[in-house]
Motif scaffolding. Structure first.
Motif, mmCIF file in Angstrom:
data_model
loop_
_atom_site.group_PDB
_atom_site.id
_atom_site.type_symbol
_atom_site.label_atom_id
_atom_site.label_comp_id
_atom_site.label_asym_id
_atom_site.label_seq_id
_atom_site.Cartn_x
_atom_site.Cartn_y
_atom_site.Cartn_z
ATOM 1 N N ASP A 291 104.403 -7.429 -24.771
ATOM 2 C CA ASP A 291 104.439 -6.263 -23.898
ATOM 3 C C ASP A 291 103.062 -5.887 -23.348
ATOM 4 O O ASP A 291 102.932 -4.943 -22.599
ATOM 5 C CB ASP A 291 105.117 -5.075 -24.591
ATOM 6 C CG ASP A 291 104.607 -4.863 -25.984
ATOM 7 O OD1 ASP A 291 103.455 -5.214 -26.233
ATOM 8 O OD2 ASP A 291 105.368 -4.341 -26.822
ATOM 9 N N LYS A 292 102.042 -6.635 -23.737
ATOM 10 C CA LYS A 292 100.706 -6.354 -23.181
ATOM 11 C C LYS A 292 100.450 -7.178 -21.915
ATOM 12 O O LYS A 292 99.452 -7.024 -21.242
ATOM 13 C CB LYS A 292 99.624 -6.702 -24.216
ATOM 14 C CG LYS A 292 99.768 -5.972 -25.542
ATOM 15 C CD LYS A 292 98.912 -4.717 -25.554
ATOM 16 C CE LYS A 292 98.991 -3.952 -26.862
ATOM 17 N NZ LYS A 292 100.219 -4.047 -27.620
ATOM 18 N N ALA A 293 101.335 -8.126 -21.637
ATOM 19 C CA ALA A 293 101.099 -9.023 -20.505
ATOM 20 C C ALA A 293 101.527 -8.378 -19.202
ATOM 21 O O ALA A 293 102.612 -7.788 -19.120
ATOM 22 C CB ALA A 293 101.859 -10.317 -20.728
ATOM 23 N N PRO A 294 100.738 -8.503 -18.164
ATOM 24 C CA PRO A 294 101.151 -7.977 -16.863
ATOM 25 C C PRO A 294 102.290 -8.813 -16.297
ATOM 26 O O PRO A 294 102.419 -9.995 -16.623
ATOM 27 C CB PRO A 294 99.897 -8.150 -15.988
ATOM 28 C CG PRO A 294 98.790 -8.531 -16.896
ATOM 29 C CD PRO A 294 99.395 -9.109 -18.121
ATOM 30 N N GLY A 295 103.094 -8.211 -15.469
ATOM 31 C CA GLY A 295 104.131 -8.976 -14.778
ATOM 32 C C GLY A 295 105.486 -8.970 -15.454
ATOM 33 O O GLY A 295 106.380 -9.675 -15.030
#
Ligand code: TYD
Ligand code: MG
Length: 465
Positions: A291-295
């Motif tokens: 959930d820290k990843a963009p997109g």
């Protein structure tokens, strides 16, 4: 004497044909027509009218009257009780469908054991496994000491004679309906006629005696209960037991329930000691998510009448091609072009120099326009390089003017998101009139530009830090 007429019944949809054909005209499936006699089952009728008897008058009664004290039997497995709408209803028939090996027999063995511990009379009839195999499973589950009555039998008349003997059972489990056959129909076991007649006999038994009957049904590749969908209409409730390949979690979904809500799900985890209830499913579903990843944006969708949460992943990368690539898996590519165009013309976001990849996680295919805003959020998040809030879901349709339009089933979507551990949603304007629970925050978005501005502000703040 009239020539004995034969007919061909489609094993997928139950349509009756006069002539054999490779493909069923009605549902379009191949090789599903099977020859069946007309003396009973589907198509039986006029020939039997000769010995029809005169109807008997039945006593009409009122809505207000005596009902049994405890109309439901509660298993104590709360995820199961939740899915059944508060326990098995006496005198009702419930169909549980699911892929082979998903854990239907395990779930029902555990339910049977839990009920037997409360001194209910439970009969478990298996047409698929020998008694020794069921015992082995019971040992593995640590419930071998429970007083569940067991039989390996496939003939409906024999089963009915067995369970009518002695005290009325509280719950009868039939594993599975496809293996049953009745003397009343003369086609092979597993055919529509047999399955339908067998189900009818068992449902009649349930209604007459007040015992609850649970039927297990197999699911076809397309995800429907194999053979006759008609059984779904005959029973009082239909539950689907589903799971993702390679994952341990299982979801029990209510598809039909004459005695309770159909928007409930029960979540379990398959362990080496059987199914474990998962009180907080978000651990399981979000565990695999970065959930820290963009997109990545979570879309609160509906599949028919069922709510599903799906992660939508977008990757927007600088392109070295004259015409940037647009690749989509699990969604409509023209819809993606539309969202990109709306973002460009109404929100000032430029994708002209970027390749865009869009993927719907878990191999799902989304056909709903309600996913528009989740797609837009994922695209902007990837372009700006900032992650979206991990506990937020998105739903809403985007119109060409850039407005966010309302979609159906707001409450069901939010309920599912809340159940799966999410705390906020980006939803179309007017949603808060439908959802009053303040513990789940709704941010109403009337125009896509509002969402983009919010994300841009967040990206700017992050940059200044
Ligand atoms: P089962 O209930 O037989 O499936 P169904 O009746 O839906 O066909 O479950 C079979 C699967 O569950 C099998 O692959 C083994 C697994 N399993 C466990 O992992 N742990 C257990 O304790 C049990 C009983 C089964
Ligand atoms: Mg089984």
């Amino acid at each position: 004497m009239a020539k004995a007429r034969v007919q061909f019944v489609c094993q997928n949809c139950g349509t009756v044909h006069n002539r054999w054909a490779g493909k069923c005209d009605s549902c379009g499936e191949w090789n599903t027509l099977v020859e069946e006699g007309t003396s009973s089952g589907i198509g039986a009728g006029p020939a039997l009218m000769r010995n029809a008897r005169k109807g008997r008058a039945v006593a009409l009664t009122s809505l207000d009257g005596d009902i049994e004290d405890a109309p439901r039997i509660i298993s104590g497995i709360s995820e199961l009780d939740r899915a059944t709408g508060g326990g098995f209803v006496r005198g009702s028939a419930l169909l549980i469908g699911g892929d082979p090996g998903i854990g239907k027999s395990t779930l029902l063995t555990q339910a049977a054991a839990a009920l037997a511990r409360q001194d209910h009379r439970i009969v478990y009839v298996s047409g698929e496994e020998a008694v020794a195999q069921i015992r082995l499973r019971a040992q593995r589950l640590g419930v071998a000491d429970c007083s569940v009555e067991l039989a390996a039998e496939t003939n409906v008349e024999d089963i009915l004679a067995t369970i009518s003997d002695g005290k009325r059972p509280d719950l009868v489990i039939i594993d599975s309906i496809q293996t049953l056959w009745t003397d009343m129909a003369d086609s092979a076991p597993g055919t529509v006629t047999q399955v339908r007649s067998s189900a009818q006999a068992l449902i009649r038994y349930a209604k007459q005696t007040g015992a609850a009957v649970v039927l297990v049904g197999h699911v076809t590749k397309e995800g429907q209960i194999a053979g006759p969908r008609v059984v779904e209409h005959m029973v009082d409730g239909v539950l689907y037991f589903e799971g993702e390949g390679g994952h341990h979690y299982r979801v029990l979904r209510t598809v039909k329930n004459r005695f309770g809500p159909t928007d409930e799900i029960g979540v379990f985890e398959m362990s080496d000691k059987g199914l474990r209830e998962v009180a907080n499913p978000s651990e399981l579903f979000l565990g695999e998510r970065n959930d820290k990843a963009p997109g990545a944006a979570v879309f609160a969708g509906m599949e028919g009448t069922r709510p599903v949460l799906v992660e939508i992943q977008a990757l927007v990368a600088a392109s070295s091609l004259g015409t940037p690539r647009r690749a989509v898996v699990g969604w409509d590519s023209s819809r993606l072009s539309m969202i990109l165009a709306v973002l460009e013309s109404h929100c000032g976001v430029r994708f002209g120099q970027h390749d865009v990849y869009l993927n719907v996680a878990g191999g799902y295919r989304i056909s709903e326009p309600a996913a528009d805003i989740a797609v837009a959020a994922a695209l902007v998040s990837s372009l700006a390089g900032i992650a979206l809030p991990a506990d937020c879901v998105y739903f809403g349709e985007i119109s060409l003017s850039g407005a966010v339009r309302n979609v159906a089933h707001t409450v069901q979507r939010i309920k599912e998101a809340q159940k799966l551990g999410f705390n906020q949603a980006v939803a179309p304007g007017g949603s808060s009139e439908l959802w009053k629970d303040k513990s789940f925050s709704l941010s109403e978005t009337k125009a896509l530009a509002e969402l983009v501005a919010e994300l841009a502000a967040k990206a700017a703040a992050e940059k200044n830090r």
